[in-house]
Design a protein around this motif. Structure first.
Motif, PDB file in Angstrom:
ATOM      1  N   SER A  95      -8.862 -33.920  32.255  1.00 37.65           N
ATOM      2  CA  SER A  95     -10.137 -34.378  32.820  1.00 37.65           C
ATOM      3  C   SER A  95     -11.082 -33.215  33.064  1.00 37.65           C
ATOM      4  CB  SER A  95      -9.898 -35.133  34.136  1.00 37.65           C
ATOM      5  OG  SER A  95      -9.215 -36.337  33.892  1.00 37.65           O
ATOM      6  N   SER A  96     -10.536 -32.110  33.552  1.00 33.71           N
ATOM      7  CA  SER A  96     -11.362 -30.919  33.802  1.00 33.71           C
ATOM      8  C   SER A  96     -11.900 -30.345  32.493  1.00 33.71           C
ATOM      9  CB  SER A  96     -10.536 -29.864  34.542  1.00 33.71           C
ATOM     10  OG  SER A  96     -11.276 -28.684  34.718  1.00 33.71           O
ATOM     11  N   ALA A  97     -11.045 -30.243  31.476  1.00 35.50           N
ATOM     12  CA  ALA A  97     -11.492 -29.727  30.177  1.00 35.50           C
ATOM     13  C   ALA A  97     -12.580 -30.627  29.601  1.00 35.50           C
ATOM     14  CB  ALA A  97     -10.314 -29.629  29.216  1.00 35.50           C
ATOM     15  N   ALA A  98     -12.355 -31.939  29.636  1.00 34.84           N
ATOM     16  CA  ALA A  98     -13.340 -32.886  29.107  1.00 34.84           C
ATOM     17  C   ALA A  98     -14.669 -32.764  29.855  1.00 34.84           C
ATOM     18  CB  ALA A  98     -12.791 -34.310  29.203  1.00 34.84           C
ATOM     19  N   TYR A  99     -14.590 -32.673  31.171  1.00 37.70           N
ATOM     20  CA  TYR A  99     -15.790 -32.547  32.000  1.00 37.70           C
ATOM     21  C   TYR A  99     -16.609 -31.317  31.599  1.00 37.70           C
ATOM     22  CZ  TYR A  99     -18.610 -31.462  36.131  1.00 37.70           C
ATOM     23  OH  TYR A  99     -19.654 -31.141  36.969  1.00 37.70           O
ATOM     24  N   SER A 141     -13.525 -40.308  36.775  1.00 39.36           N
ATOM     25  CA  SER A 141     -14.863 -40.782  37.099  1.00 39.36           C
ATOM     26  C   SER A 141     -15.895 -39.656  36.972  1.00 39.36           C
ATOM     27  CB  SER A 141     -14.880 -41.365  38.515  1.00 39.36           C
ATOM     28  OG  SER A 141     -16.191 -41.740  38.873  1.00 39.36           O
ATOM     29  N   GLU A 142     -15.550 -38.487  37.464  1.00 36.84           N
ATOM     30  CA  GLU A 142     -16.482 -37.359  37.378  1.00 36.84           C
ATOM     31  C   GLU A 142     -16.679 -36.919  35.937  1.00 36.84           C
ATOM     32  OE1 GLU A 142     -19.373 -35.273  39.182  1.00 36.84           O
ATOM     33  OE2 GLU A 142     -18.076 -36.739  40.145  1.00 36.84           O
ATOM     34  N   ALA A 143     -15.612 -36.979  35.134  1.00 41.38           N
ATOM     35  CA  ALA A 143     -15.741 -36.655  33.707  1.00 41.38           C
ATOM     36  C   ALA A 143     -16.677 -37.652  33.024  1.00 41.38           C
ATOM     37  CB  ALA A 143     -14.363 -36.649  33.038  1.00 41.38           C
ATOM     38  N   VAL A 169     -18.517 -37.986  29.331  1.00 42.14           N
ATOM     39  CA  VAL A 169     -17.274 -38.172  28.581  1.00 42.14           C
ATOM     40  C   VAL A 169     -17.040 -39.665  28.352  1.00 42.14           C
ATOM     41  CG1 VAL A 169     -14.760 -37.916  28.741  1.00 42.14           C
ATOM     42  CG2 VAL A 169     -16.252 -36.056  29.472  1.00 42.14           C
ATOM     43  N   THR A 170     -16.582 -40.023  27.151  1.00 42.28           N
ATOM     44  CA  THR A 170     -16.229 -41.407  26.832  1.00 42.28           C
ATOM     45  C   THR A 170     -14.721 -41.564  26.983  1.00 42.28           C
ATOM     46  OG1 THR A 170     -18.051 -41.539  25.240  1.00 42.28           O
ATOM     47  CG2 THR A 170     -16.317 -43.207  25.076  1.00 42.28           C
ATOM     48  N   LEU A 171     -14.305 -42.496  27.851  1.00 44.55           N
ATOM     49  CA  LEU A 171     -12.890 -42.724  28.132  1.00 44.55           C
ATOM     50  C   LEU A 171     -12.334 -43.822  27.240  1.00 44.55           C
ATOM     51  CD1 LEU A 171     -10.368 -42.205  29.947  1.00 44.55           C
ATOM     52  CD2 LEU A 171     -11.260 -43.995  31.452  1.00 44.55           C
TER      53      LEU A 171
END
Length: 189
Positions: free
Chosen positions: A16-20, A108-110, A115-117
């Motif tokens: 999530s951090s990398a994606a963000y 959520s923050e990502a 970011v597309t989940l």
């Protein structure tokens, strides 16, 4: 389906951090995580000073600050020995955040960063000349770059031959309790 710049597989803290941060840098990012999100139950993540810096970098510092801090952590073995941990020189204490709340906040923050989940289980990865695709039961995205952020599980990495063997696991059963102050105790069973 749209070709993303980056596909991150694994929506845990690292993924999530990398994606963000990739999305904040302008990349078009797909974040893929299992179709049945793991509900954390009664467990909590111990958030170190470095991890707190990562949360601050994702604009989650105030959110994380509402959780319980631990100035000392004591480990009690079944044989009666005790080990103790205290914060590093900067004096920042551990935060304990329930798993069931940390994961959704990170994702959520990502998503807020663009970011597309995708909720799906990745079974394999197909590499083409100019892209990589995630394959599963549902149609999954393709991207120019793949980031595999499976954490300690490593099942997909092992199936792709990226690790020589499955990671070793140690089952840990413990009772976690707080004393009257801000000391946490873990009693191993």
């Amino acid at each position: 389906m749209t070709l993303f710049d980056v596909m991150v597989i694994g929506a845990g803290p690292g993924g999530s951090s990398a994606a963000y941060h990739l999305a904040r840098g302008g990349a078009k990012v797909a974040l893929v995580d299992r179709d049945e999100p793991e509900i954390g139950g009664p467990g909590a993540e111990a958030i170190s000073a470095l991890a707190q810096d990562c949360l601050a970098g994702m604009r989650l510092e105030a959110w994380a600050g509402r959780y319980r801090r631990c100035r000392e952590l004591r480990f009690f073995s079944p044989r009666g020995s005790v080990a103790s941990w205290a914060p590093a020189e900067d004096g920042r204490s551990l935060l304990f955040i329930p798993r069931s709340e940390l994961g959704p906040a990170l994702v959520s923050e990502a998503e807020t960063a663009g970011v597309t989940l995708f909720r799906a289980t990745v079974r394999e990865v197909a590499v083409a000349e100019t892209s990589v695709s995630a394959l599963g039961d549902d149609q999954l995205p393709s991207a120019q770059l793949l980031v595999l952020a499976e954490g300690s599980r490593g099942k997909l990495a092992a199936s792709l031959g990226l690790v020589s063997q499955s990671p070793d696991y140690a089952a840990l059963h413990a009772l976690f309790e707080w004393d009257a102050g801000d000391t946490a105790e873990i009693h191993y069973l």
